[in-house]
Design a protein around this motif. Structure first.
Motif, mmCIF file in Angstrom:
data_model
loop_
_atom_site.group_PDB
_atom_site.id
_atom_site.type_symbol
_atom_site.label_atom_id
_atom_site.label_comp_id
_atom_site.label_asym_id
_atom_site.label_seq_id
_atom_site.Cartn_x
_atom_site.Cartn_y
_atom_site.Cartn_z
ATOM 1 N N LEU A 25 -0.512 3.013 19.466
ATOM 2 C CA LEU A 25 -1.730 3.741 18.654
ATOM 3 C C LEU A 25 -0.644 3.441 17.131
ATOM 4 C CD1 LEU A 25 -2.823 5.659 20.779
ATOM 5 C CD2 LEU A 25 -3.926 6.713 19.325
ATOM 6 N N GLY A 26 -1.767 3.050 16.184
ATOM 7 C CA GLY A 26 -0.756 2.500 14.836
ATOM 8 C C GLY A 26 -1.195 1.585 14.430
ATOM 9 N N GLY A 27 0.129 0.711 13.609
ATOM 10 C CA GLY A 27 -1.008 -0.638 12.528
ATOM 11 C C GLY A 27 0.633 -1.430 12.702
ATOM 12 N N GLY A 28 -0.146 -2.804 11.699
ATOM 13 C CA GLY A 28 1.454 -3.303 10.648
ATOM 14 C C GLY A 28 2.564 -3.454 12.149
ATOM 15 N N HIS A 29 3.454 -3.544 10.791
ATOM 16 C CA HIS A 29 4.859 -3.686 11.840
ATOM 17 C C HIS A 29 5.744 -2.872 12.495
ATOM 18 C CE1 HIS A 29 5.500 -7.409 8.977
ATOM 19 N NE2 HIS A 29 5.217 -6.254 8.259
ATOM 20 N N GLY A 30 4.867 -1.276 12.413
ATOM 21 C CA GLY A 30 5.432 -0.762 13.431
ATOM 22 C C GLY A 30 4.964 -0.549 14.739
ATOM 23 N N LEU A 31 4.088 -1.343 14.880
ATOM 24 C CA LEU A 31 2.558 -0.811 16.132
ATOM 25 C C LEU A 31 3.357 -2.388 17.023
ATOM 26 C CD1 LEU A 31 0.771 0.138 17.983
ATOM 27 C CD2 LEU A 31 -0.720 -1.722 16.892
ATOM 28 N N ALA A 32 3.900 -3.268 16.649
ATOM 29 C CA ALA A 32 3.889 -4.483 16.950
ATOM 30 C C ALA A 32 5.678 -3.977 17.204
ATOM 31 C CB ALA A 32 4.259 -5.436 15.200
ATOM 32 N N ALA A 33 6.014 -3.285 16.826
ATOM 33 C CA ALA A 33 7.533 -3.090 17.716
ATOM 34 C C ALA A 33 7.828 -2.442 19.116
ATOM 35 C CB ALA A 33 8.098 -2.323 15.944
ATOM 36 N N THR A 34 6.645 -1.084 18.521
ATOM 37 C CA THR A 34 6.640 -0.924 19.762
ATOM 38 C C THR A 34 5.970 -1.812 21.314
ATOM 39 O OG1 THR A 34 6.082 1.537 18.720
ATOM 40 C CG2 THR A 34 5.096 1.209 20.768
ATOM 41 N N LEU A 205 2.597 7.121 19.826
ATOM 42 C CA LEU A 205 2.646 7.445 18.471
ATOM 43 C C LEU A 205 3.583 6.830 18.183
ATOM 44 C CD1 LEU A 205 0.275 10.409 18.375
ATOM 45 C CD2 LEU A 205 -0.569 8.467 17.742
ATOM 46 N N GLY A 206 3.694 6.241 16.999
ATOM 47 C CA GLY A 206 4.598 5.634 15.837
ATOM 48 C C GLY A 206 5.954 4.536 16.349
ATOM 49 N N PRO A 207 6.952 3.826 16.395
ATOM 50 C CA PRO A 207 6.779 4.344 14.759
ATOM 51 C C PRO A 207 5.947 3.367 13.748
ATOM 52 C CG PRO A 207 8.161 1.831 15.414
ATOM 53 C CD PRO A 207 7.231 2.806 16.428
ATOM 54 N N GLY A 208 5.959 3.398 12.533
ATOM 55 C CA GLY A 208 4.976 2.935 11.440
ATOM 56 C C GLY A 208 4.706 3.469 10.354
ATOM 57 N N SER A 209 4.012 3.096 9.194
ATOM 58 C CA SER A 209 3.859 3.227 8.397
ATOM 59 C C SER A 209 3.264 5.246 8.313
ATOM 60 C CB SER A 209 2.832 3.188 7.474
ATOM 61 O OG SER A 209 3.591 1.681 7.160
ATOM 62 N N TRP A 210 3.829 6.212 8.349
ATOM 63 C CA TRP A 210 3.200 7.198 8.886
ATOM 64 C C TRP A 210 1.673 8.362 8.771
ATOM 65 C CZ3 TRP A 210 6.047 7.956 13.001
ATOM 66 C CH2 TRP A 210 5.656 9.549 13.580
#
Length: 334
Positions: A25-34, A205-210
């Protein structure tokens, strides 16, 4: 031309040899990293993506067509693309941005492709499945909510508490974000996202814009309830640095405290952190214990970049956690 509803073969069933069912779960670059990391651990993946982006290409399309913002969904699909020349080429096509003096400037082609399929099919999830099929995606991408959302934050500044609305404005807020909420309040979750969490083996959950990519998942009632009640184990991946504007001044432990403030019923099994990003191990250990979690310290930072997760190192940390070989608190790996 009329397309069938979806190329995706019905309810999710774990393929033989596909590994644990993992939902990120997340969004943007953080979710892509996961996603780039966890795809090395399992082939049974689902990404659940925030739908509150109001800036850039996504914000323009959202405003003009009254649709979900497609950008974070596009990034998740790109992170799951097949490693073949076919998949990597279509990933680059999806990520391509036009540069011009006209209205197409800064639009990502993938955003336009997703929008076109939404209009043709009338079903956001079916359209995302079609794009995933084009990419040979190793997993499925789902929006967390059935409607586009706005984020409103309470931000403490030198002049007092201000209310800031809009993901792009919250991310750049000058002050300390104390609380966020969604507009509309109590939005409907996508049933497919809820079901994925309920049926998962692990939820990440995470990483990313918290406050604008991670915590919003906890503010969708049906999704939060699924996170609290699922039999899956839950992992939180902490950021490698504070995000300028959004989390300035927050310690690693503060990030966990923020999760519990917004979802007091959330329990976590594992917290993964890079020791180089932890200011006080004792404080983080107390915060992890408050979540019910074991703290797992691993070197997951990319060696050539200050605040980017290395996919293989993060995959190794996930593998340790999923297999239960997580060692003692405070142990690190090269």
């Amino acid at each position: 031309m009329i397309l069938p509803g979806s190329p995706f073969p019905g309810p999710r069933h774990r393929p033989d040899g596909g590994g644990a069912a993992i939902v990120a779960l997340g969004g943007g670059h953080g979710l892509a990293a996961t996603l780039r990391a966890v795809r090395h651990v399992s082939q049974n993946l689902t990404a659940v993506v925030t739908v509150a982006d109001d800036g850039g290409s996504s914000g323009r399309l959202r405003e003009e067509f009254d649709v979900l913002p497609p950008g974070d969904l596009r990034m998740a699909l790109s992170a799951l693309c097949d490693d073949s020349q076919w998949g990597l080429t279509w990933r680059d096509v999806l990520q391509h941005r036009f540069r011009s003096e006209g209205e197409l400037d800064n639009h990502a082609l993938g955003n336009l492709l997703i929008l076109a399929l939404w209009q043709l099919l009338g079903d956001e999830v079916a359209a995302l499945d079609w794009v995933g099929g084009l990419l040979g995606a190793r997993g499925r991408v789902l929006p967390m909510s059935a409607v586009p959302l706005d984020i409103q934050a309470q931000v403490r500044t030198a002049a007092g508490v201000e209310h800031v609305r809009g993901q792009s404005r919250v991310a750049a807020a000058e002050g300390m974000v104390e609380h966020v909420e969604l507009i509309p309040p109590e939005p409907p979750a996508r049933t497919e996202a809820v079901r994925a969490v309920e049926e998962a083996d692990w939820v990440i959950l995470g990483p990313g814009s918290w406050y604008t990519s991670v915590i919003p998942h906890l503010l969708v009632p049906d999704l939060a309830r699924a996170l609290e009640q699922t039999t899956a184990r839950r992992a939180v991946v902490l950021n490698l640095s504070a995000q300028q504007g959004e989390t300035d001044g927050m310690s690693a432990g503060d990030h966990l405290d923020a999760l519990l403030r917004h979802c007091p019923g959330l329990r976590v099994d594992v917290v993964i952190a890079d020791p180089s990003a932890v200011e006080d191990l004792d404080v983080l250990g107390v915060a992890a214990e408050a979540c019910g979690a074991q703290l797992v310290l691993r070197q997951v930072r990319s060696g050539d970049s200050g605040a980017v997760h290395d996919p293989l190192r993060l995959a190794a940390a996930f593998r340790d956690a999923f297999e239960g070989v997580i060692g003692d608190v405070g142990t690190t790996e090269e």
